[in-house]
Scaffold this motif. Structure first.
Motif, mmCIF file in Angstrom:
data_model
loop_
_atom_site.group_PDB
_atom_site.id
_atom_site.type_symbol
_atom_site.label_atom_id
_atom_site.label_comp_id
_atom_site.label_asym_id
_atom_site.label_seq_id
_atom_site.Cartn_x
_atom_site.Cartn_y
_atom_site.Cartn_z
ATOM 1 N N GLY A 1 -5.097 10.308 6.183
ATOM 2 C CA GLY A 1 -6.101 9.633 5.376
ATOM 3 C C GLY A 1 -5.589 8.641 4.363
ATOM 4 O O GLY A 1 -6.377 7.951 3.716
ATOM 5 N N ILE A 2 -4.258 8.515 4.202
ATOM 6 C CA ILE A 2 -3.688 7.612 3.208
ATOM 7 C C ILE A 2 -2.845 6.567 3.926
ATOM 8 O O ILE A 2 -2.020 6.915 4.781
ATOM 9 C CB ILE A 2 -2.838 8.386 2.179
ATOM 10 N N PRO A 3 -3.039 5.274 3.626
ATOM 11 C CA PRO A 3 -2.338 4.223 4.376
ATOM 12 C C PRO A 3 -0.835 4.227 4.132
ATOM 13 O O PRO A 3 -0.363 4.496 3.025
ATOM 14 C CB PRO A 3 -2.989 2.928 3.864
ATOM 15 N N MET A 4 -0.085 3.906 5.197
ATOM 16 C CA MET A 4 1.351 3.666 5.095
ATOM 17 C C MET A 4 1.585 2.170 4.907
ATOM 18 O O MET A 4 0.779 1.346 5.339
ATOM 19 C CB MET A 4 2.067 4.172 6.353
ATOM 20 N N SER A 5 2.701 1.818 4.258
ATOM 21 C CA SER A 5 2.930 0.414 3.931
ATOM 22 C C SER A 5 4.377 0.032 4.184
ATOM 23 O O SER A 5 5.280 0.862 4.107
ATOM 24 C CB SER A 5 2.559 0.133 2.474
ATOM 25 N N ASP A 6 4.573 -1.250 4.465
ATOM 26 C CA ASP A 6 5.897 -1.848 4.586
ATOM 27 C C ASP A 6 5.785 -3.269 4.045
ATOM 28 O O ASP A 6 5.310 -4.175 4.741
ATOM 29 C CB ASP A 6 6.372 -1.841 6.036
ATOM 30 N N CYS A 7 6.209 -3.465 2.810
ATOM 31 C CA CYS A 7 6.055 -4.765 2.160
ATOM 32 C C CYS A 7 6.979 -5.828 2.757
ATOM 33 O O CYS A 7 6.735 -7.018 2.609
ATOM 34 C CB CYS A 7 6.327 -4.634 0.661
ATOM 35 N N GLN A 8 8.050 -5.398 3.415
ATOM 36 C CA GLN A 8 9.040 -6.357 3.921
ATOM 37 C C GLN A 8 8.530 -7.091 5.153
ATOM 38 O O GLN A 8 8.590 -8.314 5.230
ATOM 39 C CB GLN A 8 10.339 -5.631 4.250
ATOM 40 N N GLN B 1 -13.438 11.654 -3.877
ATOM 41 C CA GLN B 1 -12.069 11.910 -3.463
ATOM 42 C C GLN B 1 -11.113 11.041 -4.272
ATOM 43 O O GLN B 1 -11.483 9.960 -4.741
ATOM 44 C CB GLN B 1 -11.873 11.673 -1.963
ATOM 45 N N CYS B 2 -9.881 11.512 -4.393
ATOM 46 C CA CYS B 2 -8.856 10.797 -5.150
ATOM 47 C C CYS B 2 -7.556 10.830 -4.358
ATOM 48 O O CYS B 2 -7.153 11.888 -3.859
ATOM 49 C CB CYS B 2 -8.668 11.432 -6.525
ATOM 50 N N HIS B 3 -6.898 9.669 -4.241
ATOM 51 C CA HIS B 3 -5.632 9.556 -3.527
ATOM 52 C C HIS B 3 -4.550 9.081 -4.494
ATOM 53 O O HIS B 3 -4.772 8.155 -5.266
ATOM 54 C CB HIS B 3 -5.721 8.554 -2.369
ATOM 55 N N VAL B 4 -3.380 9.692 -4.411
ATOM 56 C CA VAL B 4 -2.222 9.273 -5.199
ATOM 57 C C VAL B 4 -1.020 9.234 -4.266
ATOM 58 O O VAL B 4 -0.812 10.155 -3.475
ATOM 59 C CB VAL B 4 -1.955 10.234 -6.369
ATOM 60 N N LYS B 5 -0.221 8.152 -4.353
ATOM 61 C CA LYS B 5 0.930 8.040 -3.467
ATOM 62 C C LYS B 5 2.063 7.276 -4.151
ATOM 63 O O LYS B 5 1.840 6.303 -4.865
ATOM 64 C CB LYS B 5 0.553 7.328 -2.168
ATOM 65 N N PHE B 6 3.291 7.748 -3.903
ATOM 66 C CA PHE B 6 4.508 7.048 -4.311
ATOM 67 C C PHE B 6 5.364 6.855 -3.067
ATOM 68 O O PHE B 6 5.539 7.786 -2.279
ATOM 69 C CB PHE B 6 5.290 7.842 -5.360
ATOM 70 N N ASN B 7 5.906 5.640 -2.893
ATOM 71 C CA ASN B 7 6.663 5.335 -1.681
ATOM 72 C C ASN B 7 7.967 4.621 -2.036
ATOM 73 O O ASN B 7 7.988 3.728 -2.889
ATOM 74 C CB ASN B 7 5.826 4.446 -0.753
ATOM 75 N N TYR B 8 9.049 5.033 -1.380
ATOM 76 C CA TYR B 8 10.353 4.388 -1.535
ATOM 77 C C TYR B 8 10.914 4.112 -0.147
ATOM 78 O O TYR B 8 10.913 4.993 0.720
ATOM 79 C CB TYR B 8 11.323 5.275 -2.319
ATOM 80 N N ASP B 9 11.400 2.891 0.049
ATOM 81 C CA ASP B 9 11.925 2.508 1.357
ATOM 82 C C ASP B 9 13.177 1.664 1.172
ATOM 83 O O ASP B 9 13.204 0.759 0.340
ATOM 84 C CB ASP B 9 10.874 1.726 2.149
ATOM 85 N N ASN C 1 23.351 -6.664 4.181
ATOM 86 C CA ASN C 1 22.101 -6.845 3.434
ATOM 87 C C ASN C 1 21.435 -5.497 3.205
ATOM 88 O O ASN C 1 21.378 -4.654 4.110
ATOM 89 C CB ASN C 1 21.134 -7.758 4.202
ATOM 90 N N THR C 2 20.898 -5.336 2.017
ATOM 91 C CA THR C 2 20.140 -4.138 1.669
ATOM 92 C C THR C 2 18.799 -4.558 1.073
ATOM 93 O O THR C 2 18.758 -5.403 0.167
ATOM 94 C CB THR C 2 20.892 -3.259 0.649
ATOM 95 N N TYR C 3 17.730 -3.994 1.613
ATOM 96 C CA TYR C 3 16.368 -4.286 1.135
ATOM 97 C C TYR C 3 15.764 -2.992 0.600
ATOM 98 O O TYR C 3 15.798 -1.951 1.267
ATOM 99 C CB TYR C 3 15.487 -4.827 2.269
ATOM 100 N N ILE C 4 15.230 -3.059 -0.610
ATOM 101 C CA ILE C 4 14.643 -1.880 -1.259
ATOM 102 C C ILE C 4 13.209 -2.194 -1.664
ATOM 103 O O ILE C 4 12.932 -3.257 -2.246
ATOM 104 C CB ILE C 4 15.460 -1.448 -2.498
ATOM 105 N N GLN C 5 12.323 -1.280 -1.327
ATOM 106 C CA GLN C 5 10.927 -1.382 -1.762
ATOM 107 C C GLN C 5 10.607 -0.175 -2.639
ATOM 108 O O GLN C 5 10.829 0.953 -2.217
ATOM 109 C CB GLN C 5 9.991 -1.398 -0.545
#
Length: 267
Positions: free
Chosen positions: A32-39, A237-245, A263-267
């Protein structure tokens, strides 16, 4: 109109595009919570183990269910992945499942699922608490054999070679906590970690079959979902998310002043 792409065997990225819009426009929701990839905007589906999955659905355009995060409406299509909640039979407080898969070219894939019920219900109004732990490990050398033809003629040379730098190691761990306080209120909490290290085999070129490019990934996120039903028609409903990539790419033979590309990419 669905196109599934697999970028390079066991260790390659897996993406889904719908109606020619590209995988950047395909949203992925995990419980129910979206996944993300900013890169890149592309979600690698190989990061999610299909073990212990309740359902996988594909929705194109506006979905019928409006009780979802508003961000999911921004995607042209949506892959919704829902994991299976623990089910305990015969009043057993613990479920343990272990599976092992082996295959050619050094394929090893053990899987472990542990579920524990903290408190069981005596009647429908009681609270219910449980947790689960899932560990999935994948390893493969990927050194499959192939024939290399040095020309199109019948008498031209042919050599038997093996694919190099096609290995992969990946581990996915996931911990879940489920709390049903009463028939109207429930809370789900998830902690996820993924790590992989893989070789990028590259193109097969005459007299040069070696390639040393490496790609490693780390992804960790924690998410929580709270839901409360005031009545059959009104809910909150309430959603909370923290993401590190983190993505690390290494080409040790790149032609520049340093003699490599790191190269190293950090989100």
């Amino acid at each position: 109109g669905i196109v599934i792409k697999d970028y390079g065997g066991v260790g390659g990225m897996k993406t889904v595009a719908v109606r020619g819009l590209g995988s950047q426009h395909t949203g992925v929701a995990y419980d129910g919570i979206p996944m993300s990839d900013c890169q890149t905007g592309q979600i690698d589906l190989s990061k999610i183990s299909t073990d212990n999955i309740k359902s996988i659905s594909l929705q194109s355009g506006r979905e019928d269910e409006i009780f979802v995060p508003a961000r999911l409406f921004a995607s042209a299509s949506l892959i919704n992945i829902v994991s299976e909640e623990p089910k305990f039979k015969d009043n057993k407080p613990v479920n343990l499942h272990f599976a092992f898969t082996g295959g050619s070219f050094g394929l090893i894939n053990p899987y472990l699922l542990l579920e524990n019920r903290i408190k069981k219900k005596q009647n429908p109004e009681d609270s219910y608490y449980a947790w689960s732990l899932k560990i999935n490990y994948l390893q493969s050398k990927g050194n499959y054999p192939f024939d290399l033809h040095y020309g199109q003629g019948i008498n031209d040379s042919v050599s038997r070679e093996r694919r190099s730098n096609s290995d992969v190691r990946a581990i996915q761990t996931e911990a879940n906590f489920y709390a049903n306080f009463n028939p109207k209120a429930k809370l789900n909490f998830k902690i996820y970690y993924y790590w992989s290290d893989r070789g990028l085999p590259g193109a097969t070129i005459y007299y040069n079959l070696e390639n040393d490019q490496r790609l490693s990934n780390q992804n960790a996120f924690g998410q929580a979902h709270f839901e409360y039903h005031f009545s059959e028609k009104v809910a909150y409903q309430c959603h909370v998310k923290f993401n590190y990539d983190q993505t690390h790419y290494l080409d040790p033979h790149y032609h520049n002043l340093e003699g490599k590309l790191d190269n190293t990419y950090i989100q």
